[in-house]
Design a protein around this motif. Sequence first.
Motif, PDB file in Angstrom:
ATOM      1  N   ARG A   1       0.859  -1.217  -0.082  1.00  0.00           N
ATOM      2  CA  ARG A   1       0.111   0.020  -0.052  1.00  0.00           C
ATOM      3  C   ARG A   1       0.777   1.402   0.149  1.00  0.00           C
TER       4      ARG A   1
ATOM      5  N   VAL B   1       0.453   5.411  -0.162  1.00  0.00           N
ATOM      6  CA  VAL B   1      -0.396   6.519   0.267  1.00  0.00           C
ATOM      7  C   VAL B   1      -0.601   7.286  -1.141  1.00  0.00           C
TER       8      VAL B   1
ATOM      9  N   HIS C   1       3.336   9.554   5.277  1.00  0.00           N
ATOM     10  CA  HIS C   1       3.103   8.185   4.815  1.00  0.00           C
ATOM     11  C   HIS C   1       4.131   7.616   3.721  1.00  0.00           C
TER      12      HIS C   1
ATOM     13  N   ASP D   1      -3.461   4.852  -2.658  1.00  0.00           N
ATOM     14  CA  ASP D   1      -4.593   5.231  -2.248  1.00  0.00           C
ATOM     15  C   ASP D   1      -5.207   6.108  -2.848  1.00  0.00           C
TER      16      ASP D   1
ATOM     17  N   PHE E   1      -7.862  10.098  -0.697  1.00  0.00           N
ATOM     18  CA  PHE E   1      -7.197   8.965  -0.095  1.00  0.00           C
ATOM     19  C   PHE E   1      -7.900   7.783   0.025  1.00  0.00           C
TER      20      PHE E   1
ATOM     21  N   GLY F   1      -8.036   7.171  10.174  1.00  0.00           N
ATOM     22  CA  GLY F   1      -8.459   8.602   9.082  1.00  0.00           C
ATOM     23  C   GLY F   1      -9.850   8.059   8.595  1.00  0.00           C
TER      24      GLY F   1
ATOM     25  N   PRO G   1      -4.490  13.887   3.762  1.00  0.00           N
ATOM     26  CA  PRO G   1      -5.370  13.246   4.373  1.00  0.00           C
ATOM     27  C   PRO G   1      -5.946  14.003   5.592  1.00  0.00           C
TER      28      PRO G   1
ATOM     29  N   ARG H   1      -7.257  13.985  13.692  1.00  0.00           N
ATOM     30  CA  ARG H   1      -7.218  14.915  12.514  1.00  0.00           C
ATOM     31  C   ARG H   1      -8.606  15.861  12.682  1.00  0.00           C
TER      32      ARG H   1
END
Length: 398
Positions: free
Chosen positions: A90, A92, A122, A147, A178, A211, A231, A240
Amino acid sequence: MSAAILVLNCGSSSLKYRLFETPSEALLAEGIIERIGEPAPHHRHLRYRGAEVMSRMERDVVAPTHREAFAHMRAALDGAVHDLVAIGHRVVHGGERFHQAVRIDTKVERDIEALAVLAPLHNPANLLGIRLAAESWPGLPQVAAFDTAFHHSLPPLAHRYAVPEAWYHLYQVRRYGFHGLSHEYVAQRAAAHLDRPLAALNLITLHLGNGASACAIRGGRSVDTSMGFTPLEGLVMGTRSGDLDPALPLHMERVTGMGWHALDHVLNHECGLKGMTGLNDMREILARVAAGDEAARLALEVYAYRVRKYIGAYFAVLGRVDAVVFTAGVGENAAPVRAAACAGLQGLGIVLDEAANARATGEVAAIGRPDAPVALLVIRTNEELHIARQVRALLGAD
Ligand SMILES: Nc1ncnc2c1ncn2[C@@H]1O[C@H](COP(=O)(O)OP(=O)(O)O)[C@@H](O)[C@H]1O
Ligand SMILES: CC(=O)OP(=O)(O)O
Ligand SMILES: [Mg+2]
């Protein structure tokens, strides 16, 4: 001897992995090493036979860097891996360069490195994972799945900010979005569940994890999403803030003298549920709400209200909506959050079935009234499986 694909999700202080048999897609093993480089790193590893857990290992480990974490993962996997054919990662941020998963070579590696300026939290960790995997399994094909890739279909009216045009051309300032691996995966599952072609469906998918982001999907293509250049934009998250008046950080700098570094840290790590209550885990928030805690109740309301506003906004974007899908840790498990997010939306055709919502479990659960125009679904996401499928499609790796 079964062939297998290993999928890695390498974060700044954690390494998550899943090993899938291919082509059957059976999960063979999974694990996480948490708190890498922090006090008391911890490793959890599970092996499966069919749907059953065959063995479970859990212990504190020494992992001052990702390198030691990798060695622990390798040692744990050695019992399970017979014929590893590829590794999926993965990643981002794929910027404007990557519209789909790619086989990693030195050029791709360099591009991912260059994109770290857009995702400093990330991409460096993702890249480290790629390099350690190449060292650990030299010669094995490696694939990066992004992402951001699913959102490359965002039209300019959704991805451009109303800022000087030069910011876009010189600094790549635009909305990227994302969690695309998760939004795309649950969209495909929703279409299968509804027994209709994805191309004929308009969906709103809500990825509510640590997230969180919302996505408007028309005919299988992302047309808008709540995360933007980073993000940080959009929904309220564990730590966040989500959407803010852009003047707010400027004001806080003026009145407190806080520098950009500190502000960046606060907005990403000290805001959201944590900022409002001191707690970033929705389970704890819900327990506090049940115990009558006012701050927790308000945080839950603010969180759900933001989700509700995005559902409304994406109705306007899509014109017609066939289904709203809840997914990720909060979306899959927190019935009170789903109920609060859907409250008062009967006018849009969203009518929750309280009992179905309360008992929703499993891979896919329907939680709307059967006669309501909009289907309401809870779908368990599986970004790792989605990555493994992309690896297989790309390499024909069976
Ligand atoms: N049973 C539950 N009830 C409410 N919230 C939950 C529950 N289980 C998990 N969560 C929430 O899900 C969050 C993690 O979501 P997840 O999708 O696993 O995150 P990520 O993959 O981004 O690390 C936790 O922080 C917690 O707030
Ligand atoms: C991109 C992003 O926000 O990922 P996560 O939810 O895993 O932090
Ligand atoms: Mg997740």
